[in-house]
Scaffold this motif. Sequence first.
Motif, mmCIF file in Angstrom:
data_model
loop_
_atom_site.group_PDB
_atom_site.id
_atom_site.type_symbol
_atom_site.label_atom_id
_atom_site.label_comp_id
_atom_site.label_asym_id
_atom_site.label_seq_id
_atom_site.Cartn_x
_atom_site.Cartn_y
_atom_site.Cartn_z
ATOM 1 N N ARG A 118 -65.218 26.697 -8.011
ATOM 2 C CA ARG A 118 -64.563 27.952 -7.639
ATOM 3 C C ARG A 118 -65.235 29.199 -8.206
ATOM 4 O O ARG A 118 -65.263 30.224 -7.537
ATOM 5 C CB ARG A 118 -63.086 27.907 -8.059
ATOM 6 N N ILE A 119 -65.739 29.121 -9.426
ATOM 7 C CA ILE A 119 -66.347 30.313 -10.014
ATOM 8 C C ILE A 119 -67.595 29.965 -10.817
ATOM 9 O O ILE A 119 -67.837 28.816 -11.183
ATOM 10 C CB ILE A 119 -65.357 31.089 -10.922
ATOM 11 N N ASP A 145 -53.740 28.316 -2.247
ATOM 12 C CA ASP A 145 -54.421 28.331 -3.548
ATOM 13 C C ASP A 145 -53.763 27.278 -4.451
ATOM 14 O O ASP A 145 -52.559 27.345 -4.694
ATOM 15 C CB ASP A 145 -54.279 29.720 -4.157
ATOM 16 N N PRO A 146 -54.532 26.316 -4.953
ATOM 17 C CA PRO A 146 -53.935 25.278 -5.819
ATOM 18 C C PRO A 146 -53.456 25.822 -7.161
ATOM 19 O O PRO A 146 -52.854 25.088 -7.944
ATOM 20 C CB PRO A 146 -55.095 24.289 -6.019
ATOM 21 N N GLY A 147 -53.699 27.116 -7.405
ATOM 22 C CA GLY A 147 -53.345 27.727 -8.679
ATOM 23 C C GLY A 147 -54.599 28.211 -9.368
ATOM 24 O O GLY A 147 -55.705 27.731 -9.098
ATOM 25 N N LYS A 148 -54.428 29.146 -10.263
ATOM 26 C CA LYS A 148 -55.576 29.754 -10.934
ATOM 27 C C LYS A 148 -56.268 28.749 -11.842
ATOM 28 O O LYS A 148 -55.629 28.074 -12.641
ATOM 29 C CB LYS A 148 -55.104 30.961 -11.748
ATOM 30 N N GLU A 149 -57.580 28.643 -11.688
ATOM 31 C CA GLU A 149 -58.421 27.896 -12.621
ATOM 32 C C GLU A 149 -58.964 28.910 -13.619
ATOM 33 O O GLU A 149 -59.484 29.949 -13.210
ATOM 34 C CB GLU A 149 -59.571 27.248 -11.863
ATOM 35 N N SER A 191 -60.422 32.053 -11.186
ATOM 36 C CA SER A 191 -60.229 32.319 -9.770
ATOM 37 C C SER A 191 -59.164 33.420 -9.670
ATOM 38 O O SER A 191 -58.672 33.911 -10.695
ATOM 39 C CB SER A 191 -59.801 31.031 -9.058
#
Lengths: 181, 181
Positions: free
Chosen positions: A58-59, B83-87, B158
């Motif tokens: 993702r990043i 979005d599966p959630g912030k990584e 993310s």
Amino acid sequence: MLTKSEYVAAQNRAAAMIRESGICITDEEAQKVEVADFGLGRFEVEGAQILTLLATERIAVKIVALFPNQTLPEHWHPRVGEDPGKEETIRVVSGTVRAYVPGDENMSDGFVPAGQEGNYKMRYELILKPGEQITLEPGMKHWFQAAEEGAVMYSFSSVARDVLDGFTNPDIKRVTEIKEA
Amino acid sequence: MLTKSEYVAAQNRAAAMIRESGICITDEEAQKVEVADFGLGRFEVEGAQILTLLATERIAVKIVALFPNQTLPEHWHPRVGEDPGKEETIRVVSGTVRAYVPGDENMSDGFVPAGQEGNYKMRYELILKPGEQITLEPGMKHWFQAAEEGAVMYSFSSVARDVLDGFTNPDIKRVTEIKEA
């Protein structure tokens, strides 16, 4: 192509610049600095030193160290499947970065490497100092050049797929070859 | 709730810590440091100072400054639509960060804020020093605490949707209210 000793010397020089800029990196990270000559064999003119701190699906977070007047060749981050292409923000940590992006020609501080006029088409110049940043949208052509004192910058981005980047110079190969001395 | 003067004093203190850590921020950025008390009204015990350097629809880069022994409450980054959630990756710049994530209890250096035992359920402790980092997968509960010297860290992630974060403490409100003196 670089010799192993040239490669290690450039790694060490870049790691020292990164540390002098105030960024704390581990010894293990220092040894992972990538010296990119883009297959052109003149990395001190056209090249970059890159340390990847983080790279997930993702990043990505990288540190880019440029030696004095070193130029990172013109390139762009293309669409890959459902990814519209890498979105990248460059934030300067030390030194001065000349950034070239689409726009009317206003280049004054920087220069195109000798004989490479056709490979550097973006001539709109932005001068970035420490604490200043620019976001490059996917697909946007760009190149960078350090001023006389060199530069260290962060690259914050969506997922990086460097080997799929597009380069204006068709001779460029993204992966550096190392020649055993 | 904080008074305006408490808020500004904490902003200035955090901006000074960030600069002392070696990170170059502009004066404009220094004035944008967010002092988060999570609606609990005891920010020096449970709170954080956060400077957003970059926030797009794809990535976010923040600097988090924690005062000595300050605790950033337990929370997680939930799924939002596709979005599966912030990584999120935390990378320490200065000081020492105690990070608590899922795992067998081994807490030794840190502590749960007094009377808050039920609001801090993760008790697996990682001690992070400058140049060390940890990646938190989406949905993973976590909390942080600075050691005695305070800490400055980067958060690379993310897309951030802070107001949708989940908190173990149901009394938490993510947005700080400022009381005019």
